[in-house]
Structures are given as structure tokens and as C-alpha cells.
Design a protein around this motif. Structure first.
Motif, PDB file in Angstrom:
ATOM      1  N   VAL A   1       0.842  -1.206   0.000  1.00  0.00           N
ATOM      2  CA  VAL A   1       0.000   0.000   0.000  1.00  0.00           C
ATOM      3  C   VAL A   1       0.872   1.250   0.000  1.00  0.00           C
ATOM      4  N   TYR A   2       1.952   1.210   0.753  1.00  0.00           N
ATOM      5  CA  TYR A   2       2.885   2.350   0.774  1.00  0.00           C
ATOM      6  C   TYR A   2       3.455   2.595  -0.618  1.00  0.00           C
ATOM      7  N   ALA A   3       3.801   1.514  -1.331  1.00  0.00           N
ATOM      8  CA  ALA A   3       4.327   1.663  -2.691  1.00  0.00           C
ATOM      9  C   ALA A   3       3.284   2.270  -3.627  1.00  0.00           C
ATOM     10  N   LEU A   4       2.006   1.910  -3.439  1.00  0.00           N
ATOM     11  CA  LEU A   4       0.944   2.438  -4.290  1.00  0.00           C
ATOM     12  C   LEU A   4       0.767   3.939  -4.123  1.00  0.00           C
ATOM     13  N   PHE A   5       0.946   4.439  -2.893  1.00  0.00           N
ATOM     14  CA  PHE A   5       0.680   5.850  -2.604  1.00  0.00           C
ATOM     15  C   PHE A   5       1.955   6.611  -2.237  1.00  0.00           C
ATOM     16  N   GLY A   6       3.115   6.067  -2.630  1.00  0.00           N
ATOM     17  CA  GLY A   6       4.392   6.661  -2.228  1.00  0.00           C
ATOM     18  C   GLY A   6       4.550   8.115  -2.642  1.00  0.00           C
ATOM     19  N   LYS A   7       4.200   8.437  -3.886  1.00  0.00           N
ATOM     20  CA  LYS A   7       4.368   9.809  -4.356  1.00  0.00           C
ATOM     21  C   LYS A   7       3.455  10.767  -3.614  1.00  0.00           C
ATOM     22  N   ARG A   8       2.213  10.374  -3.401  1.00  0.00           N
ATOM     23  CA  ARG A   8       1.277  11.237  -2.693  1.00  0.00           C
ATOM     24  C   ARG A   8       1.724  11.444  -1.247  1.00  0.00           C
ATOM     25  N   LEU A   9       2.214  10.386  -0.622  1.00  0.00           N
ATOM     26  CA  LEU A   9       2.688  10.506   0.758  1.00  0.00           C
ATOM     27  C   LEU A   9       3.904  11.418   0.848  1.00  0.00           C
ATOM     28  N   SER A  10       4.770  11.365  -0.158  1.00  0.00           N
ATOM     29  CA  SER A  10       5.977  12.202  -0.127  1.00  0.00           C
ATOM     30  C   SER A  10       5.642  13.681  -0.206  1.00  0.00           C
ATOM     31  N   ASP A  11       4.450  14.010  -0.691  1.00  0.00           N
ATOM     32  CA  ASP A  11       4.024  15.412  -0.775  1.00  0.00           C
ATOM     33  C   ASP A  11       3.213  15.844   0.449  1.00  0.00           C
ATOM     34  N   SER A  12       3.034  14.935   1.396  1.00  0.00           N
ATOM     35  CA  SER A  12       2.245  15.252   2.581  1.00  0.00           C
ATOM     36  C   SER A  12       3.128  15.274   3.818  1.00  0.00           C
ATOM     37  N   ILE A  13       2.506  15.588   4.973  1.00  0.00           N
ATOM     38  CA  ILE A  13       3.272  15.595   6.226  1.00  0.00           C
ATOM     39  C   ILE A  13       3.453  14.184   6.768  1.00  0.00           C
ATOM     40  N   LEU A  14       2.734  13.198   6.208  1.00  0.00           N
ATOM     41  CA  LEU A  14       2.843  11.819   6.670  1.00  0.00           C
ATOM     42  C   LEU A  14       3.913  11.109   5.846  1.00  0.00           C
ATOM     43  N   THR A  15       5.132  11.095   6.339  1.00  0.00           N
ATOM     44  CA  THR A  15       6.232  10.464   5.628  1.00  0.00           C
ATOM     45  C   THR A  15       6.192   8.953   5.827  1.00  0.00           C
ATOM     46  N   GLY A  16       6.954   8.233   4.981  1.00  0.00           N
ATOM     47  CA  GLY A  16       7.040   6.793   5.114  1.00  0.00           C
ATOM     48  C   GLY A  16       7.513   6.350   6.493  1.00  0.00           C
ATOM     49  N   PRO A  17       8.625   6.918   7.008  1.00  0.00           N
ATOM     50  CA  PRO A  17       9.063   6.530   8.355  1.00  0.00           C
ATOM     51  C   PRO A  17       8.009   6.771   9.432  1.00  0.00           C
TER      52      PRO A  17
END
Length: 411
Positions: free
Chosen positions: A16-32
Motif C-alpha cells: 500500500v505504501y508503494a501504491l501511494f508513495g508519491k502522494r505521501l511524499s508530498d504530505s506531512i505523513l512520511t514513510g518513516p
């Protein structure tokens, strides 16, 4: 719920993280951040059983730290880092030791009943910053490139620079016991630091030389560079451990030597950090959430929270301000460097490292608690402030008079 279902849930989360990786990178919710809280939540829901899986999770985190220490060191060009009035060099050479010193003094005031060497150990564990949690700032297009590069270089290297302090203080903290039941503490320190660095340097240089020779003769290509990074990091770590040196320090020094031999032809190291390195990082944060937070947070006290907040809000900004005195940069930029020093992977894994290596420490639970609360507070506070802080700059701010590596020019 069985361990297999827990592993399945983790694998699904990664997908799921891979599916939304780009959108997450533009938000305050980072992968870590996502994986930190996911690990905590999985443990709370019983998807991860500490009694059965903690050792395996710790091994995963240990492997991640070894590989990332090697790769981060190999990706840095020392000649650019140390040239002239380099900003990251100042923060590493002056800022890091000052952060440890001030952290020790603050700890002595807030935690007067702690053994002094264990206070120094905590100060060293809290000092290094995290490159993964800094990514929203480093990659934000509103941040001047040189500021992002300076933060990236500092956070990529300071875990390796902090590691000898962690080892020294850990050895001194149990020194009396080592005199009695193992070897003299000074022999133990020499083995951990000296042998670790020597073995790592030899392996990194030899591995880099062999890979360069294979490249020159057309025997290999950059496609296989990531395999070389993984293998040499593991060889350096295991050889040092087998020789009674410190494997983590060996991995870091091996990366420095490897990168120096292959300078100018090691693009594959950057690609490794962006691909395989990313999954190692987020899984390590999952481990922190699943193991470190549940075990550490019950032991947190208000003086501990005060020390962590002082480290974030006071000590880091002051030490960075002092280290950048005379560097020719403005107040806003100094404050920016001082605030964006998030605590993450190195702080957590150093805590796990010392508890595993120095089992005679008197404040074991408290050290784990300090690391847990530092990572948790830092992930939240730095994540929430990344976007607002970026608005303080525009794309061209601060570019004049500074090279892209943070070194002042003559313009």
C-alpha cells in the motif's frame, strides 16, 4: 493471531505504501512516520508478538543499520565535504561533540541519580539526526538546494561520527565490570573501536579496488553495484564482530574507503539508497514502533521528557548556532539547520545496540525509554513543521555565494 498473519499484514502495508508513495511524499505523513505508528499499532492489536518475534525484528533493524551506515558513507565525497568553510563539516566536527557535551550537562541536572557515564551514553544516543525523517525538507523544492544538501550530508554521516562516542561511553559505563570478568576496559575499547575501524577500512578499500578492476575489464556493471554494497557491508560487519571489533563502526569505515576508491563511478550507491535503502529504512521504523515504543514508553518519566525536549528545542539549535559562527550565513538559516535535526533510526538502533552489547548497564530500561520518547516526539514535531518551515524560503533563497555542497564561495 499467528505470526504468519502478522507478516502478511506488514507485507500488505509495504505494498500500500508503494501504491501511494508519491502522494505521501508530498504530505506531512512520511514513510518513516507511517511505519513507526503502524508498528506501534500492530503491536497494540496483537499482530506482532514481542515474545516470539522481537529477536527477528531486532536482527532486521541491525541489518538495516549496517547497510545504511555503509551506503551513506560511500555516497559522500569527503573532498567536497571538508573543503573550506563547509556547513556540514562544521556541524559534524563542532556541532556534534557540542551536542553531546551539552546533552550530558543537561542530563546531569535533570537526572541527578544517573551514573555519569550512562548520562554521557544517553547524550551520545540522542545526538545523531536522521536522514529519512529529514527527507520532506531535503527534497522540498522551496528549500535552497545547498541547504538540503548540507542537511543531507550531515544527517547521512553523523550516525557514523556519533558511533565511536556511543562505544566509548558504553565501555566506560561497564568498565569496572569488564576489569573483573572479561578484559580490561581499555583493551575492550581498543578492540571495539580500533579493530573495528581497521578491519572495515581494509575490507572497504580491497572491495572497492576489486570492483573497480572488474569494471575496467568489463567483467561487471552498475547493475550489480547494489549487490556489492550489501555484500561488503555484511563482510565488514561480520569480520569485525569475529575479530572482537565493532561491526557497525567497521561498516561505516568500510563505506568511506569503498566510496573513496570508486569516487566518480559510484552512482549505483545513490540508486541503492533510493531503492533498496528505502525499504530497509521504513521496515526499520516499523521495528522501532513494534519493539522500542512498547518496551520503552512505560518507563518514561517527566525528567526524561524534559531532557528530550531540551535536546530538540534548545541544545541542537544552540550547538548548530555555535558551530556555524563565522560561516557567513544568516540567522534564519542557522535556526533552520538547528531545528531540523530529527531523531530517528540511529537514536533507536544505538539504544538497542548498547543494550545488546553492554548488558551490565544499570539504567537499561531508562535508556530504552529515552530513545523511544525521542523518536516519537521528533517524528511528530518535525513531520508537522516541515511544510510550514519550507515556506520561509523560496527556490532561489540563499543560493548566491554558496556552492551546492554547503561550501562558501568567493562571490
Amino acid at each position: 493471531m499467528t505470526a504468519e498473519w502478522g507478516v502478511l499484514a506488514v507485507a500488505a502495508l509495504v505494498f500500500v505504501y508503494a501504491l501511494f508513495g508519491k502522494r505521501l511524499s508530498d504530505s506531512i505523513l512520511t514513510g518513516p512516520m507511517l511505519f513507526l505508528f503502524a508498528g506501534w499499532g500492530f503491536h497494540s492489536l496483537g499482530l506482532i508478538e514481542l515474545g516470539h518475534g522481537a529477536r527477528g525484528l531486532y536482527i532486521l533493524a541491525e541489518i538495516s543499520l549496517v547497510v545504511l551506515l555503509f551506503a551513506d558513507a560511500a555516497a559522500i565525497d569527503p573532498s567536497r565535504l571538508w573543503r573550506g568553510a563547509s556547513i556540514p563539516a562544521r556541524m559534524l566536527i563542532f556541532g556534534l561533540p557540542l551536542a553531546i557535551l551539552f546533552g550530558f550537562l543537561a542530563g546531569a541536572g535533570l537526572l541527578p541519580n544517573w551514573p555519569l557515564w550512562e548520562l554521557a551514553l544517553v547524550a551520545a544516543i540522542l545526538a545523531p539526526t536522521d536522514a529519512a525523517l529529514s527527507q520532506p525538507i531535503i527534497t522540498d523544492p522551496r528549500i535552497p538546494e545547498r541547504i538540503g544538501r548540507s542537511l543531507s550530508a550531515e544527517s547521512g554521516l553523523n550516525d557514523g561520527f556519533a558511533l565511536p562516542f556511543v562505544l566509548f561511553f558504553g565501555c566506560f559505563a561497564v568498565g569496572g565490570v569488564h576489569n573483573e570478568v572479561q578484559v580490561p576496559w581499555w583493551v575492550f575499547v581498543g578492540q571495539q573501536v580500533g579493530l573495528g575501524a581497521l578491519i572495515g577500512g581494509v575490507i572497504g578499500y580491497a572491495g572497492g579496488w576489486l570492483l573497480r578492476l572488474a569494471q575496467d575489464r568489463g567483467l561487471t556493471s552498475d547493475r550489480f553495484g547494489g549487490i556489492a554494497v550489501l555484500a561488503l557491508a555484511g563482510i565488514a560487519y561480520l569480520a569485525a564482530q569475529g575479530g572482537h571489533g565493532n561491526g557497525f563502526l567497521a561498516a561505516f569505515v568500510a563505506g568511506l574507503a569503498f566510496g573513496e576508491v570508486l569516487r566518480g563511478r559510484s552512482r549505483f550507491v545513490f540508486e541503492f539508497i533510493e531503492t533498496e535503502g528505502q525499504i530497509l529504512t521504513v521496515l526499520s521504523f516499523f521495528v522501532i514502533g513494534a519493539v522500542l515504543l512498547p518496551e520503552g514508553l512505560p518507563h518514561v518519566t517527566w525528567p526524561m521528557v524534559a531532557l528530550v525536549l531540551a535536546s530538540l528545542f534548545i541544545l541542537r539549535p544552540i550547538t548548530i548556532w555555535l558551530s556555524l559562527a563565522g560561516a557567513g550565513i544568516g540567522t534564519k538559516e542557522k535556526l533552520f539547520y538547528g531545528w531540523f535535526g530529527p531523531r530517528g533510526l540511529a537514536t533507536a538502533l544505538f539504544a538497542l545496540l548498547v543494550l545488546d552489547a553492554f548488558d551490565l548497564l544499570t539504567m537499561r530500561d531508562e535508556i530504552l525509554a529515552m530513545a523511544a520518547i525521542a523518536v516519537l516526539l521528533s517524528a511528530v514535531l518535525h513531520g508537522l513543521t516541515a511544510a510550514p518551515a519550507a515556506k520561509l524560503f523560496d527556490k532561489d533563497a540563499g543560493r548566491d555565494g554558496t556552492a551546492s555542497d554547503g561550501t562558501l564561495t568567493d562571490t
